[in-house]
Every structure is written in structure tokens, then in C-alpha cells.
Design a protein around this motif. Structure first.
Motif, short mmCIF file in Angstrom:
data_model
loop_
_atom_site.label_atom_id
_atom_site.label_comp_id
_atom_site.label_asym_id
_atom_site.label_seq_id
_atom_site.Cartn_x
_atom_site.Cartn_y
_atom_site.Cartn_z
N TYR A 81 2.40 1.65 -3.41
CA TYR A 81 1.36 2.06 -4.37
C TYR A 81 1.07 3.56 -4.23
N LYS A 82 0.88 4.03 -3.00
CA LYS A 82 0.57 5.45 -2.78
C LYS A 82 1.73 6.33 -3.23
N ASP A 89 0.82 -1.22 0.00
CA ASP A 89 0.00 0.00 0.00
C ASP A 89 0.85 1.27 0.00
N LYS A 122 1.81 6.32 -7.03
CA LYS A 122 0.66 7.08 -7.54
C LYS A 122 0.94 8.58 -7.39
N TYR A 123 1.49 8.98 -6.25
CA TYR A 123 1.86 10.37 -6.03
C TYR A 123 2.92 10.80 -7.05
#
Length: 196
Positions: free
Chosen positions: A179-180, A176, A183-184
Motif C-alpha cells: 500500500y505504501k 501495508d 501510494k508513493y
């Protein structure tokens, strides 16, 4: 009378420009308020001076609190700007490390990462032992799960189409936090590594 002026002088010396502004506002206030209010003060012929003094003290208190509130707001804004800048610098340093890690992955692994980002980190099924830096790293989490996959094969020599079922044994998805961060990175910088 001189005691009154000494008091005003002491306030001006102590509070500076703020007291000068309060003094101007108090003169303006005394000229605007009705004279009957000034006459109600319990002083004889010096009522006007005491009205200026009371008005001056009130304006000094009001200005003091206005400046106090302004400083608090200014401090919060400054702290917020500093915190945002600090977080952005820390994020950039962390992304540099992550980008270097992503740079070392194969092209197929990078494509799978883009797939994770485009599908909101939906799990990908893979079968057996995978020779991949991505899937053998701590960037992903995995679970064992047998998933049947129906595929159509062409038999060599006969060109006959045959349907067969194979089984993927594991599901993978990005951690997670990874992923964050990616994505950022994609939203903020338009890339997930140094070269994309």
C-alpha cells in the motif's frame, strides 16, 4: 624578534591560506584594540609584535574551528544528498518490479487497487473462491469474516424485484508495505504500473 618572525613563518608554512587570513585579521585586530591593552603585555618594546602573535594564534584557532564546522556541515549535506539519491534509485528499482506485477493483473484488479489507494486501504469484502491474481497473491492480506449483503434482484420473466441476502466470506486489503509503495508511486509518478 627573529624568533617571533620564525614562529609566524612556520605557522604560515604549516597552515597555508588559513594562516595568511589569520595574520591579516590579527593586524586588523591590533590596530582596532585600545593601546592600553597592548601595553599591559609583559614584554618590553616588542609588545606590539607579541600582541600580533597572540591575536594571530587566536584567529588561527577560530578559523580552524570555523572550517571544521563548515566541513562537517558540508559532509552532512553531501551525505544527505547521496542517501536521498541512493534511496530514490532503490525505490525506482523496487517500483519497476511492482509495476511489472501490477501490469499482469486484470483491469478489475487494478480498479480494486485504485479503490484501496483512494480509501486509505479500507478492507473490501468478497465472497467465496475468487478467480483473481490480486486476491490470490501476496500483495493482499485476508481474513475470514461472514458479512451479510442485502441485494435486490429482478426475477427473470416476471420483472419482480426480490430482496435477498448473500454473504461475503472474506475481507481483503493490501499489505501495508505494498500500500505504501503504491501510494508513493501514485504521488510521485502519477501511476501504479507502467501503463497508467
Amino acid at each position: 624578534m627573529s624568533a617571533f618572525f620564525d614562529f609566524i613563518k612556520m605557522l604560515i608554512e604549516r597552515y597555508g591560506l588559513k594562516s595568511l587570513i589569520a595574520f591579516v585579521f590579527s593586524i586588523f585586530t591590533v590596530t582596532v584594540i585600545p593601546k592600553t591593552w597592548i601595553e599591559k603585555l609583559p614584554f618590553d618594546d616588542t609588545s606590539i609584535y607579541w600582541a600580533i602573535g597572540v591575536s594571530f594564534a587566536i584567529w588561527l584557532i577560530i578559523l580552524h574551528y570555523i572550517i571544521l564546522i563548515f566541513r562537517k556541515i558540508n559532509n552532512k549535506i553531501s551525505y544527505s544528498i547521496y542517501k536521498e539519491k541512493f534511496n530514490k534509485e532503490n525505490n525506482k528499482e523496487a517500483l519497476e518490479v511492482l509495476w511489472t506485477t501490477i501490469d499482469e493483473l486484470s483491469e478489475n484488479d487494478r480498479k480494486d487497487i485504485i479503490n484501496f489507494l483512494n480509501t486509505n486501504n479500507e478492507p473490501i469484502s468478497k465472497g467465496g473462491i475468487i478467480n483473481s491474481r490480486l486476491y490470490n497473491s501476496n500483495l493482499v492480506i485476508k481474513t475470514e469474516k461472514r458479512i451479510p449483503i442485502d441485494e435486490e434482484f429482478i426475477v427473470y420473466g416476471t420483472d419482480e424485484k426480490v430482496k435477498m441476502t448473500r454473504y461475503d466470506t472474506h475481507l481483503y486489503k493490501l499489505q501495508d508495505a505494498i500500500y505504501k509503495a503504491l501510494k508513493y508511486s501514485l504521488d510521485e509518478y502519477g501511476r501504479i504500473s507502467h501503463f497508467e
